[in-house]
Design a protein around this motif. Sequence first.
Motif, PDB file in Angstrom:
ATOM      1  N   LEU B  28       7.248 -24.795  24.761  1.00 59.25           N
ATOM      2  CA  LEU B  28       8.754 -23.541  24.711  1.00 59.25           C
ATOM      3  C   LEU B  28       9.492 -25.284  24.279  1.00 59.25           C
ATOM      4  N   ALA B  29       8.989 -26.217  24.652  1.00 62.17           N
ATOM      5  CA  ALA B  29       9.459 -27.988  24.424  1.00 62.17           C
ATOM      6  C   ALA B  29       9.419 -28.059  22.573  1.00 62.17           C
ATOM      7  N   ILE B  30       8.287 -27.248  22.332  1.00 60.45           N
ATOM      8  CA  ILE B  30       8.143 -27.675  20.562  1.00 60.45           C
ATOM      9  C   ILE B  30       9.618 -26.511  19.996  1.00 60.45           C
ATOM     10  N   LEU B  31       9.117 -25.577  20.569  1.00 58.70           N
ATOM     11  CA  LEU B  31      10.494 -24.526  20.139  1.00 58.70           C
ATOM     12  C   LEU B  31      11.602 -25.292  20.266  1.00 58.70           C
ATOM     13  N   ALA B  32      12.083 -25.464  20.962  1.00 59.10           N
ATOM     14  CA  ALA B  32      13.179 -25.862  21.143  1.00 59.10           C
ATOM     15  C   ALA B  32      14.065 -27.531  20.666  1.00 59.10           C
ATOM     16  N   ALA B  33      12.467 -28.104  20.330  1.00 67.32           N
ATOM     17  CA  ALA B  33      13.155 -29.281  19.320  1.00 67.32           C
ATOM     18  C   ALA B  33      12.487 -28.914  17.821  1.00 67.32           C
ATOM     19  N   VAL B  34      12.102 -27.531  17.549  1.00 71.10           N
ATOM     20  CA  VAL B  34      12.056 -27.423  15.969  1.00 71.10           C
ATOM     21  C   VAL B  34      13.716 -26.441  15.509  1.00 71.10           C
ATOM     22  N   VAL B  35      14.359 -25.775  16.718  1.00 67.82           N
ATOM     23  CA  VAL B  35      15.184 -25.523  16.777  1.00 67.82           C
ATOM     24  C   VAL B  35      16.852 -26.364  16.273  1.00 67.82           C
ATOM     25  N   ILE B  36      16.191 -27.485  16.881  1.00 65.03           N
ATOM     26  CA  ILE B  36      17.557 -28.230  16.467  1.00 65.03           C
ATOM     27  C   ILE B  36      17.555 -29.060  15.372  1.00 65.03           C
ATOM     28  N   ALA B  37      16.012 -29.226  15.177  1.00 61.86           N
ATOM     29  CA  ALA B  37      15.865 -30.007  13.779  1.00 61.86           C
ATOM     30  C   ALA B  37      16.454 -28.556  12.608  1.00 61.86           C
ATOM     31  N   ILE B  38      16.304 -27.337  13.395  1.00 64.57           N
ATOM     32  CA  ILE B  38      16.445 -26.329  12.184  1.00 64.57           C
ATOM     33  C   ILE B  38      18.147 -26.436  11.668  1.00 64.57           C
ATOM     34  N   ASN B  39      18.268 -26.516  12.495  1.00 63.88           N
ATOM     35  CA  ASN B  39      20.292 -26.629  13.223  1.00 63.88           C
ATOM     36  C   ASN B  39      20.215 -27.356  12.267  1.00 63.88           C
ATOM     37  N   ALA B  40      19.957 -28.567  12.474  1.00 64.18           N
ATOM     38  CA  ALA B  40      20.522 -29.947  12.236  1.00 64.18           C
ATOM     39  C   ALA B  40      20.205 -30.036   9.846  1.00 64.18           C
ATOM     40  N   VAL B  41      19.316 -29.101  10.007  1.00 64.34           N
ATOM     41  CA  VAL B  41      19.160 -28.981   8.631  1.00 64.34           C
ATOM     42  C   VAL B  41      20.319 -27.662   8.256  1.00 64.34           C
ATOM     43  N   GLN B  42      20.238 -26.992   8.246  1.00 67.77           N
ATOM     44  CA  GLN B  42      21.473 -25.496   8.321  1.00 67.77           C
ATOM     45  C   GLN B  42      22.812 -26.179   8.277  1.00 67.77           C
ATOM     46  N   SER B  43      23.379 -27.509   9.268  1.00 72.49           N
ATOM     47  CA  SER B  43      24.767 -27.862   8.655  1.00 72.49           C
ATOM     48  C   SER B  43      24.788 -28.496   8.261  1.00 72.49           C
ATOM     49  N   LEU B  44      23.252 -29.417   7.785  1.00 71.44           N
ATOM     50  CA  LEU B  44      23.877 -29.784   6.095  1.00 71.44           C
ATOM     51  C   LEU B  44      24.002 -28.822   5.218  1.00 71.44           C
TER      52      LEU B  44
END
Lengths: 150, 66
Positions: B28-44
């Motif tokens: 779950l921690a890896i999922l949360a970390a990757v989702v954080i990264a993808i959300n940052a990319v989506q925003s950019l």
Amino acid sequence: MTILGAHVVVKLGFTVISLALLVLAGRRLFPGVMQVNVFSFTLSLLLSTLSILSLGFLIASVVPTARFAQPIGAAVLYPTLAVSGLFFPVDRLPPTVEEVTYLLPTTHAVALLEGVWGGSGWSAHWVNVAALLVLFAAFTALSTKVFRWE
Amino acid sequence: MLMFIAMGRAFGTGEPVEAAEPELPFNLAILAAVVIAINAVQSLVSIISVYREGGILKPSAPLSLR
């Protein structure tokens, strides 16, 4: 380039802050569970984010309008997470799809993060680190080729 | 997450409950970390698209990315 670079730095900063909040909450709510090297995990997440950001640059370069940027970005990025090996091993995928997954940064990001989380050093995952760097360079170069000012 | 904690505090019984061992088939921690990264990319992606369409980056176009 300065403006885009500033946005990248801000996004990376927010990624670190989000991770820090997550770690603090995790340690507060589940003490003793998380034994990971936070510094190493943060570095691996930053490298992963940078590599995924380059894919984002490419998407932003080819998407014609801002209206479609969000849904197209989601349609591309979230499936890459689904086939990244996080939920099931990549080798269970059809061979063609499996080969494609190795061209995606999320696959190597998940492998690196899982390795660091499990306690193995970066040297054990140098292939994933190299792949993330190569993909970053490739996607960035490709996006500079196709980027057009509207 | 803050809302989750606040609501838990507001509506929880206050009694500590032994947590069941999570049986998730993924980290779950890896999922949360990757989702954080993808959300940052989506925003950019959204920001760059808006800039391109709005022409905010046009004045610096000859200086950048080439």
